[in-house]
Design an enzyme around this catalytic site. Sequence first.
Site, PDB file in Angstrom:
ATOM      1  N   TYR A  53       0.801  -1.203   0.062  1.00 50.97           N
ATOM      2  CA  TYR A  53       0.044  -0.165  -0.076  1.00 50.97           C
ATOM      3  C   TYR A  53       0.678   1.229  -0.056  1.00 50.97           C
ATOM      4  CZ  TYR A  53      -4.158  -2.719   0.604  1.00 50.97           C
ATOM      5  OH  TYR A  53      -5.338  -3.467   0.505  1.00 50.97           O
ATOM      6  N   PRO A 216     -16.988  -2.467   0.392  1.00 49.58           N
ATOM      7  CA  PRO A 216     -18.366  -2.507   0.544  1.00 49.58           C
ATOM      8  C   PRO A 216     -19.161  -1.382   0.196  1.00 49.58           C
ATOM      9  CG  PRO A 216     -17.334  -2.324   2.946  1.00 49.58           C
ATOM     10  CD  PRO A 216     -15.988  -2.447   1.654  1.00 49.58           C
ATOM     11  N   ALA A 218     -18.056   0.531  -2.548  1.00 47.64           N
ATOM     12  CA  ALA A 218     -17.824   0.605  -3.980  1.00 47.64           C
ATOM     13  C   ALA A 218     -16.816   1.810  -3.980  1.00 47.64           C
ATOM     14  CB  ALA A 218     -18.977   0.559  -4.898  1.00 47.64           C
ATOM     15  N   GLY A 219     -16.157   1.758  -3.210  1.00 44.39           N
ATOM     16  CA  GLY A 219     -15.068   3.071  -2.909  1.00 44.39           C
ATOM     17  C   GLY A 219     -15.591   4.597  -2.991  1.00 44.39           C
ATOM     18  N   LEU A 222     -21.569   3.940  -3.361  1.00 46.48           N
ATOM     19  CA  LEU A 222     -22.701   3.837  -2.306  1.00 46.48           C
ATOM     20  C   LEU A 222     -22.882   4.486  -1.380  1.00 46.48           C
ATOM     21  CD1 LEU A 222     -22.539  -0.336  -2.855  1.00 46.48           C
ATOM     22  CD2 LEU A 222     -23.904   1.543  -4.288  1.00 46.48           C
ATOM     23  N   LYS A 225     -22.767  10.305  -3.092  1.00 49.10           N
ATOM     24  CA  LYS A 225     -22.069  11.539  -3.248  1.00 49.10           C
ATOM     25  C   LYS A 225     -21.705  11.424  -4.968  1.00 49.10           C
ATOM     26  CE  LYS A 225     -18.169  10.659  -0.895  1.00 49.10           C
ATOM     27  NZ  LYS A 225     -16.865  10.253  -0.532  1.00 49.10           N
TER      28      LYS A 225
HETATM   29  N1  LIG Z   1      -7.417  -7.337  -1.540  1.00 45.94           N
HETATM   30  C1  LIG Z   1      -7.484  -6.285  -2.240  1.00 45.94           C
HETATM   31  O1  LIG Z   1      -6.890  -6.449  -3.371  1.00 45.94           O
HETATM   32  C2  LIG Z   1      -8.062  -4.977  -1.740  1.00 45.94           C
HETATM   33  C3  LIG Z   1      -8.354  -4.094  -2.812  1.00 45.94           C
HETATM   34  C4  LIG Z   1      -9.162  -2.664  -2.501  1.00 45.94           C
HETATM   35  C5  LIG Z   1      -9.260  -2.499  -1.017  1.00 45.94           C
HETATM   36  N2  LIG Z   1      -8.709  -3.441   0.011  1.00 45.94           N
HETATM   37  C6  LIG Z   1      -9.206  -3.238   1.302  1.00 45.94           C
HETATM   38  O2  LIG Z   1     -10.382  -2.727   1.539  1.00 45.94           O
HETATM   39  C7  LIG Z   1     -10.198  -1.408   2.302  1.00 45.94           C
HETATM   40  C8  LIG Z   1     -11.546  -0.775   2.087  1.00 45.94           C
HETATM   41  O3  LIG Z   1     -11.423  -0.427   0.413  1.00 45.94           O
HETATM   42  P1  LIG Z   1     -12.074   0.776  -0.076  1.00 45.94           P
HETATM   43  O4  LIG Z   1     -11.569   1.919   0.375  1.00 45.94           O
HETATM   44  O5  LIG Z   1     -12.270   0.424  -1.438  1.00 45.94           O
HETATM   45  O6  LIG Z   1     -13.616   0.669   0.784  1.00 45.94           O
HETATM   46  P2  LIG Z   1     -15.006   1.357   0.505  1.00 45.94           P
HETATM   47  O7  LIG Z   1     -15.573   1.620   1.922  1.00 45.94           O
HETATM   48  O8  LIG Z   1     -15.931   0.682  -0.415  1.00 45.94           O
HETATM   49  O9  LIG Z   1     -14.722   2.787  -0.052  1.00 45.94           O
HETATM   50  C9  LIG Z   1     -14.165   3.766   0.828  1.00 45.94           C
HETATM   51  C10 LIG Z   1     -14.006   5.105   0.510  1.00 45.94           C
HETATM   52  O10 LIG Z   1     -15.518   5.586   0.231  1.00 45.94           O
HETATM   53  C11 LIG Z   1     -15.717   6.949   0.557  1.00 45.94           C
HETATM   54  N3  LIG Z   1     -16.243   7.090   2.052  1.00 45.94           N
HETATM   55  C12 LIG Z   1     -16.255   6.085   2.888  1.00 45.94           C
HETATM   56  N4  LIG Z   1     -17.119   6.307   3.695  1.00 45.94           N
HETATM   57  C13 LIG Z   1     -17.895   7.515   3.295  1.00 45.94           C
HETATM   58  C14 LIG Z   1     -19.050   8.040   4.016  1.00 45.94           C
HETATM   59  N5  LIG Z   1     -19.549   7.810   5.010  1.00 45.94           N
HETATM   60  N6  LIG Z   1     -19.416   9.047   3.043  1.00 45.94           N
HETATM   61  C15 LIG Z   1     -19.026   9.500   2.049  1.00 45.94           C
HETATM   62  N7  LIG Z   1     -17.903   8.799   1.441  1.00 45.94           N
HETATM   63  C16 LIG Z   1     -17.328   7.947   2.014  1.00 45.94           C
HETATM   64  C17 LIG Z   1     -14.120   7.452   0.796  1.00 45.94           C
HETATM   65  O11 LIG Z   1     -13.491   7.912  -0.499  1.00 45.94           O
HETATM   66  P3  LIG Z   1     -13.687   9.423  -0.931  1.00 45.94           P
HETATM   67  O12 LIG Z   1     -13.723  10.291   0.264  1.00 45.94           O
HETATM   68  O13 LIG Z   1     -12.223   9.575  -1.631  1.00 45.94           O
HETATM   69  O14 LIG Z   1     -14.872   9.471  -1.775  1.00 45.94           O
HETATM   70  C18 LIG Z   1     -13.367   6.369   1.167  1.00 45.94           C
HETATM   71  O15 LIG Z   1     -11.919   5.944   0.977  1.00 45.94           O
HETATM   72  C19 LIG Z   1      -8.895  -0.785   1.934  1.00 45.94           C
HETATM   73  O16 LIG Z   1      -8.488   0.105   2.851  1.00 45.94           O
HETATM   74  C20 LIG Z   1      -7.856  -2.080   2.246  1.00 45.94           C
HETATM   75  O17 LIG Z   1      -7.654  -2.453   3.460  1.00 45.94           O
HETATM   76  C21 LIG Z   1      -8.288  -4.916  -0.465  1.00 45.94           C
END
Ligand SMILES: NC(=O)c1ccc[n+]([C@@H]2O[C@H](COP(=O)([O-])OP(=O)(O)OC[C@H]3O[C@@H](n4cnc5c(N)ncnc54)[C@H](OP(=O)(O)O)[C@@H]3O)[C@@H](O)[C@H]2O)c1
Length: 321
Positions: A53, A216, A218-219, A222, A225
């Site tokens: 990372y 969960p 979708a980055g 969901l 925004k």
């Molecule tokens: N194994 C693998 O290949 C793999 C791949 C990807 C991720 N991961 C793991 O999974 C973790 C989570 O992945 P992810 O970041 O894609 O998860 P996610 O929970 O789907 O997306 C997180 C992003 O959504 C936005 N967000 C989160 N909460 C919010 C809220 N309450 N209101 C508005 N926006 C919000 C933020 O981005 P913005 O502020 O930029 O909009 C945040 O960075 C990573 O940190 C990592 O540990 C693993």
Amino acid sequence: MEFRRLGRTGLKVSTICLGTMQFGWSTGEKDAHAIMSEAAALGCNFLDTADVYSRWVKGNPGGVSEEIIGSWLASGAVSRDQVVIATKVRGRMGDGVNDEGLSRLHIMNSVEASLRRLQTDVIDLYQVHFPDDETPLEETLRVLDDLVHAGKVRYIGCSNYPAWLLAKSLWISDVRQLAGYDSLQPHYSLVHRAEFERELQPLCLDQGIGVIPYSPLAGGFLTGKYRRDSNLPSSDRASGIRERYMNEQGFTAVDTLEEIGAAHDVTIAQPANAWVLANPAVTSAIIGANSLDQLRDTMKGAEVTLDAEEKAALDATTAWT
Ligand SMILES: NC(=O)c1ccc[n+]([C@@H]2O[C@H](COP(=O)([O-])OP(=O)(O)OC[C@H]3O[C@@H](n4cnc5c(N)ncnc54)[C@H](OP(=O)(O)O)[C@@H]3O)[C@@H](O)[C@H]2O)c1
């Protein structure tokens, strides 16, 4: 906070796992420490990282997310034995020919480097980040077994594995009497389902494999925004999200989450997370948060319970995506 067993193991983890992929580039060390401390205060006992990372940022050697977790643990913010640390190996960590992959050599070097950066003497869950078709599966499984016996690693897991490879790995571990994978980290959300649901989900339920889905929300798609006919929000992930999810089906899912969220008097992110946790195969959802506000909002999703009608309405928006 609810705690669930990681598959067939006796290890109990919170249903929210804090992902730390953003640490070290879009989230600096001070903010990252505050986010981890707040997550711990809200009951989260589970952190996910990977050696690689931050390496995608130009000039960054990688490992910074692990270093930030290490400095947080060293600060005494939490007691080491109260937090379950999961990290991963596989990605490229240097320019040398053996600086990536799942060979005995790379894994042995990588585990020592991760332990140093994390400032700990044991990794609770050591995961293979994604497959390596240039290394025999048995070589990888044998070195992981050695690490468990050496006390450097407590449990092992895999990520981004297709079902046939996970089934083959479990079979090799079984016949060779090696430590077997206890968890799978798949990509899974309301708008990204088939990859997990078709074959991995029944396999994990049958074999007692703990499932800890990433992305969960979708980055961030969901969370509400990203909307029809409105400008992209400012996020380093916005263009990827536009390509992947901004279509009529994705927006219908967001509309339905908004209706259900309104009925529960909560934000859109919360039923999105609750939908993942309602899957009986899922142990814990790995969320990302760039700020304390995002963290507090998303973590409340663990408190929302969808009834059968709400779950069915959400399922119908994205069957087999
Ligand atoms: N194994 C693998 O290949 C793999 C791949 C990807 C991720 N991961 C793991 O999974 C973790 C989570 O992945 P992810 O970041 O894609 O998860 P996610 O929970 O789907 O997306 C997180 C992003 O959504 C936005 N967000 C989160 N909460 C919010 C809220 N309450 N209101 C508005 N926006 C919000 C933020 O981005 P913005 O502020 O930029 O909009 C945040 O960075 C990573 O940190 C990592 O540990 C693993």
